[in-house]
Design a protein around this motif. Sequence first.
Motif, PDB file in Angstrom:
ATOM      1  N   LEU A  61       0.841  -1.203   0.000  1.00  0.00           N
ATOM      2  CA  LEU A  61       0.000   0.000   0.000  1.00  0.00           C
ATOM      3  C   LEU A  61       0.874   1.250   0.000  1.00  0.00           C
ATOM      4  N   ILE A  62       1.930   1.223   0.836  1.00  0.00           N
ATOM      5  CA  ILE A  62       2.828   2.384   0.906  1.00  0.00           C
ATOM      6  C   ILE A  62       3.538   2.582  -0.430  1.00  0.00           C
ATOM      7  N   ALA A  63       3.877   1.454  -1.080  1.00  0.00           N
ATOM      8  CA  ALA A  63       4.618   1.524  -2.340  1.00  0.00           C
ATOM      9  C   ALA A  63       3.710   1.831  -3.529  1.00  0.00           C
ATOM     10  N   GLY A  64       2.402   1.868  -3.284  1.00  0.00           N
ATOM     11  CA  GLY A  64       1.490   2.253  -4.369  1.00  0.00           C
ATOM     12  C   GLY A  64       1.244   1.172  -5.402  1.00  0.00           C
ATOM     13  N   ILE A  65       1.400  -0.107  -5.001  1.00  0.00           N
ATOM     14  CA  ILE A  65       1.037  -1.157  -5.954  1.00  0.00           C
ATOM     15  C   ILE A  65      -0.253  -1.855  -5.536  1.00  0.00           C
ATOM     16  N   ASP A  66      -0.820  -1.446  -4.411  1.00  0.00           N
ATOM     17  CA  ASP A  66      -2.106  -1.994  -3.978  1.00  0.00           C
ATOM     18  C   ASP A  66      -2.967  -0.814  -3.521  1.00  0.00           C
ATOM     19  N   ILE A  80      -1.321   9.374  -2.193  1.00  0.00           N
ATOM     20  CA  ILE A  80      -1.271   8.428  -3.305  1.00  0.00           C
ATOM     21  C   ILE A  80      -2.573   7.650  -3.466  1.00  0.00           C
ATOM     22  N   THR A  81      -3.426   7.676  -2.444  1.00  0.00           N
ATOM     23  CA  THR A  81      -4.689   6.947  -2.579  1.00  0.00           C
ATOM     24  C   THR A  81      -5.651   7.658  -3.522  1.00  0.00           C
ATOM     25  N   SER A  82      -5.308   8.897  -3.869  1.00  0.00           N
ATOM     26  CA  SER A  82      -6.210   9.629  -4.768  1.00  0.00           C
ATOM     27  C   SER A  82      -5.705   9.623  -6.209  1.00  0.00           C
ATOM     28  N   LEU A  83      -4.572   8.947  -6.443  1.00  0.00           N
ATOM     29  CA  LEU A  83      -4.014   8.950  -7.799  1.00  0.00           C
ATOM     30  C   LEU A  83      -4.681   7.891  -8.666  1.00  0.00           C
ATOM     31  N   SER A  84      -4.748   8.177  -9.967  1.00  0.00           N
ATOM     32  CA  SER A  84      -5.273   7.185 -10.906  1.00  0.00           C
ATOM     33  C   SER A  84      -4.200   6.125 -11.155  1.00  0.00           C
ATOM     34  N   GLU A  85      -4.625   5.044 -11.762  1.00  0.00           N
ATOM     35  CA  GLU A  85      -3.714   3.940 -12.095  1.00  0.00           C
ATOM     36  C   GLU A  85      -2.472   4.440 -12.851  1.00  0.00           C
ATOM     37  N   THR A  86      -2.701   5.274 -13.864  1.00  0.00           N
ATOM     38  CA  THR A  86      -1.600   5.784 -14.688  1.00  0.00           C
ATOM     39  C   THR A  86      -0.706   6.722 -13.900  1.00  0.00           C
ATOM     40  N   GLU A  87      -1.338   7.628 -13.133  1.00  0.00           N
ATOM     41  CA  GLU A  87      -0.559   8.566 -12.312  1.00  0.00           C
ATOM     42  C   GLU A  87       0.270   7.816 -11.281  1.00  0.00           C
ATOM     43  N   LEU A  88      -0.341   6.759 -10.734  1.00  0.00           N
ATOM     44  CA  LEU A  88       0.321   5.971  -9.706  1.00  0.00           C
ATOM     45  C   LEU A  88       1.572   5.292 -10.267  1.00  0.00           C
ATOM     46  N   ALA A  89       1.459   4.771 -11.492  1.00  0.00           N
ATOM     47  CA  ALA A  89       2.616   4.111 -12.121  1.00  0.00           C
ATOM     48  C   ALA A  89       3.750   5.120 -12.301  1.00  0.00           C
ATOM     49  N   SER A  90       3.417   6.313 -12.784  1.00  0.00           N
ATOM     50  CA  SER A  90       4.441   7.342 -12.963  1.00  0.00           C
ATOM     51  C   SER A  90       5.040   7.732 -11.618  1.00  0.00           C
ATOM     52  N   TRP A  91       4.160   7.832 -10.623  1.00  0.00           N
ATOM     53  CA  TRP A  91       4.624   8.197  -9.287  1.00  0.00           C
ATOM     54  C   TRP A  91       5.604   7.158  -8.748  1.00  0.00           C
ATOM     55  N   ARG A  92       5.271   5.885  -8.913  1.00  0.00           N
ATOM     56  CA  ARG A  92       6.171   4.812  -8.453  1.00  0.00           C
ATOM     57  C   ARG A  92       7.533   4.922  -9.132  1.00  0.00           C
TER      58      ARG A  92
ATOM     59  N   THR B 289       6.820  -7.106 -11.863  1.00  0.00           N
ATOM     60  CA  THR B 289       7.999  -6.306 -11.541  1.00  0.00           C
ATOM     61  C   THR B 289       8.048  -5.037 -12.388  1.00  0.00           C
ATOM     62  N   LEU B 290       7.859  -5.219 -13.704  1.00  0.00           N
ATOM     63  CA  LEU B 290       7.916  -4.060 -14.609  1.00  0.00           C
ATOM     64  C   LEU B 290       6.855  -3.032 -14.243  1.00  0.00           C
ATOM     65  N   GLY B 294       7.258   0.971 -12.469  1.00  0.00           N
ATOM     66  CA  GLY B 294       6.649   2.204 -12.983  1.00  0.00           C
ATOM     67  C   GLY B 294       6.209   2.144 -14.432  1.00  0.00           C
ATOM     68  N   PHE B 295       6.424   0.993 -15.103  1.00  0.00           N
ATOM     69  CA  PHE B 295       5.952   0.898 -16.491  1.00  0.00           C
ATOM     70  C   PHE B 295       4.434   0.829 -16.525  1.00  0.00           C
ATOM     71  N   GLN B 296       3.863   1.528 -17.490  1.00  0.00           N
ATOM     72  CA  GLN B 296       2.404   1.589 -17.606  1.00  0.00           C
ATOM     73  C   GLN B 296       1.873   0.310 -18.253  1.00  0.00           C
ATOM     74  N   ARG B 297       0.570   0.139 -18.129  1.00  0.00           N
ATOM     75  CA  ARG B 297      -0.079  -1.007 -18.777  1.00  0.00           C
ATOM     76  C   ARG B 297       0.227  -1.033 -20.268  1.00  0.00           C
ATOM     77  N   ARG B 298       0.185   0.141 -20.886  1.00  0.00           N
ATOM     78  CA  ARG B 298       0.372   0.163 -22.342  1.00  0.00           C
ATOM     79  C   ARG B 298       1.796  -0.241 -22.747  1.00  0.00           C
ATOM     80  N   SER B 299       2.761  -0.043 -21.841  1.00  0.00           N
ATOM     81  CA  SER B 299       4.126  -0.492 -22.141  1.00  0.00           C
ATOM     82  C   SER B 299       4.195  -2.015 -22.177  1.00  0.00           C
ATOM     83  N   ILE B 300       3.500  -2.635 -21.236  1.00  0.00           N
ATOM     84  CA  ILE B 300       3.455  -4.107 -21.189  1.00  0.00           C
ATOM     85  C   ILE B 300       2.767  -4.611 -22.456  1.00  0.00           C
ATOM     86  N   LEU B 301       1.629  -3.978 -22.767  1.00  0.00           N
ATOM     87  CA  LEU B 301       0.885  -4.333 -23.984  1.00  0.00           C
ATOM     88  C   LEU B 301       1.806  -4.237 -25.197  1.00  0.00           C
ATOM     89  N   GLY B 302       2.521  -3.127 -25.266  1.00  0.00           N
ATOM     90  CA  GLY B 302       3.411  -2.895 -26.408  1.00  0.00           C
ATOM     91  C   GLY B 302       4.509  -3.939 -26.502  1.00  0.00           C
TER      92      GLY B 302
END
Lengths: 235, 387
Positions: A61-66, A80-92, B289-290, B294-302
């Motif tokens: 949860l802290i790492a933003g993958i759950d 981080i609980t308010s971030l979208s999936e895409t924003e969260l990935a960039s944040w990580r 892991t990817l 921080g890789f996005q879903r679309r990167s995995i898709l790609g």
Amino acid sequence: MTDVSDATVTPIVRLRSVSKSYRRGGQIVPVLEEISFDIAQGEFLALMGPSGSGKSTLLNLIAGIDKVDSGAILVGGVDITSLSETELASWRGLNVGFIFQFYNLIPVLTAFENVELPLLLTSLSRRERREHVAMALRIVGLADRMDHRPGQLSGGQQQRVAIARAVVTDPTILVADEPTGDLDRRSAEEILHLMERLNRESGKTVIMVTHDPRAAEQARTIRHLEKGFLTDVAA
Amino acid sequence: MIPISYSFRNLWTRRFTTFMTAGGMALVVFVFAAVLMLAAGLKKTLVETGSPDNVIVIRGSAGSEVQSGVERLQAAIVESRPEIALGADARPLLAKELVVLYSLNKRGSDKPANVVIRGVGAQSLALRPQVRLVQGRMPLPGSSEIIAGSSIARRFQGGGIGETLRFGMRNWTVVGTFDAGSTGFDSEIWGDVDQLMQAFRRPVYSSVIFRLRDRALFGRCKTAIESDPRLNLDARPETKYYSDQSEAMATFLRILGVALTVIFSLGAMIGATITMYAAVANRVGEIGTLRAIGFQRRSILGAFLLEALFLGFIGGVAGLFLASFMQLVTISTMNWQTFSELAFSFTLTPEIVVKSLLFSVVMGFVGGVIPAIRAARMNIVEALRES
Ligand SMILES: Nc1ncnc2c1ncn2[C@@H]1O[C@H](COP(=O)(O)OP(=O)(O)O)[C@@H](O)[C@H]1O
Ligand SMILES: [Mg+2]
């Protein structure tokens, strides 16, 4: 729960009434219940507790993958609980360095390429990336192994490559889930020493989940988790 | 983005599976390319039957010489065009011809088959450099003499030199044999055009063929002929005429080929899907892991799509490599327009190379898209648990 952070140090991670449960076969299994605590900047925290107590869940949860069910998690001031999936990935990509129990290196990529991976998400140039990777591999003492594939490295060496990958982006927090769980005693000590050094010399905030008391000794603070509750105060 | 080498090296890591799957795709691409090569070869042969300097004039609405009629007066108007080249005798290099389909018996059987009987003029031979008299002589004008293509001489009763054929209520003596290589003329009988018009009671010619002084004059010549209100004629370069003639057959082959390969490709794409599903299943931990890093879903898709595209591309290159050997094969078939035999070879063109590679990549894409979506949609924590 008591707030244990030193008043003079700004907390880098703040958990506020975080709850998390899993659904298993129609039944809801609560894992974390109303957890609140802070982690100070530059802390080296060991999260201990019996198997199944929710350590990994809390770390994820802290790492933003759950995702939390309720409550808020602030890391470096960002909820981080308010971030979208895409924003969260960039944040990580920018803020979290991961160290896993089984190293989780990409087998088809060399040590260099594995460490470079998170940098591909940044705007760094090829040359800058090369410099960062070389530096990170030097810190973990594997500058001479950068063209090796993970399969050609020992477990301890693989974990050092993984640490290089975790620190290469200079993240806000380092999270490690049982980082020594798959290593022999000597390698485990090397890894723990490396993490301790990163914390001490570079001021990296480290959050480590472990059930090995020897590993926890390296940490500055130990917290125990039992059945979804934090059961103690700072060591 | 996940580096391209990630996708490529994973294919290499499981090279046995990769080559088995790509092999299936290669077979499909082979069939696909081979049929297109067949159509291209047919077209090439027929186009070579014509000369680029020659113009063929037929009736406006007629698809071919067989259906066409050109009146004597119309032919004379065409003959007066200044764009027509002059022969050594200072007369226009032009022939007014008659084309009649006639059924003759084959040697050693009573089975009849259609042959083309062509009424020719003095310049007809000069207009076709690919036709050579190999035996005997040309028919005398005004006589019941004929010459036969080597394929007729060989395969039809009475077609040999010195023999006689009966048609148009007359007996015709074969005084010569000509060779026209693999062009359509090889299966024709040639005789004096006026004699044949009388014999078949045809008041009109079928076509007028002439050579241009200069290829560049074609446009002017065509406009003049087609806009003349006294004429209802259509002028085409001879190469285009024969290419149009081959179009129906080539189209048929292409449709057949595409239909066939689409069916085969289903199998290959299912193979690719199974392979890619296995690839995703084997790398669940890596995907987690990817994503964590921080890789996005679309990167995995790609990354997984790229892997499938590579797989298809390898199949495409291998299939084309196999198909290129088909260029050594020559095939005989029926020419639909003249109903005579036509020999041609598989021909690999740059267009076929591009189409085949595109086809193979599309197969890879279709095969890989569902597994790639599955990979991209994975829950990170669950994926990491599997490592
Ligand atoms: N994805 C999940 N689905 C169902 N139950 C889960 C899931 N993840 C964790 N759990 C359950 O949550 C509890 C805590 O798990 P975890 O955080 O992994 O514990 P720890 O790391 O302390 O051993 C366990 O009972 C585990 O079975
Ligand atoms: Mg755990």
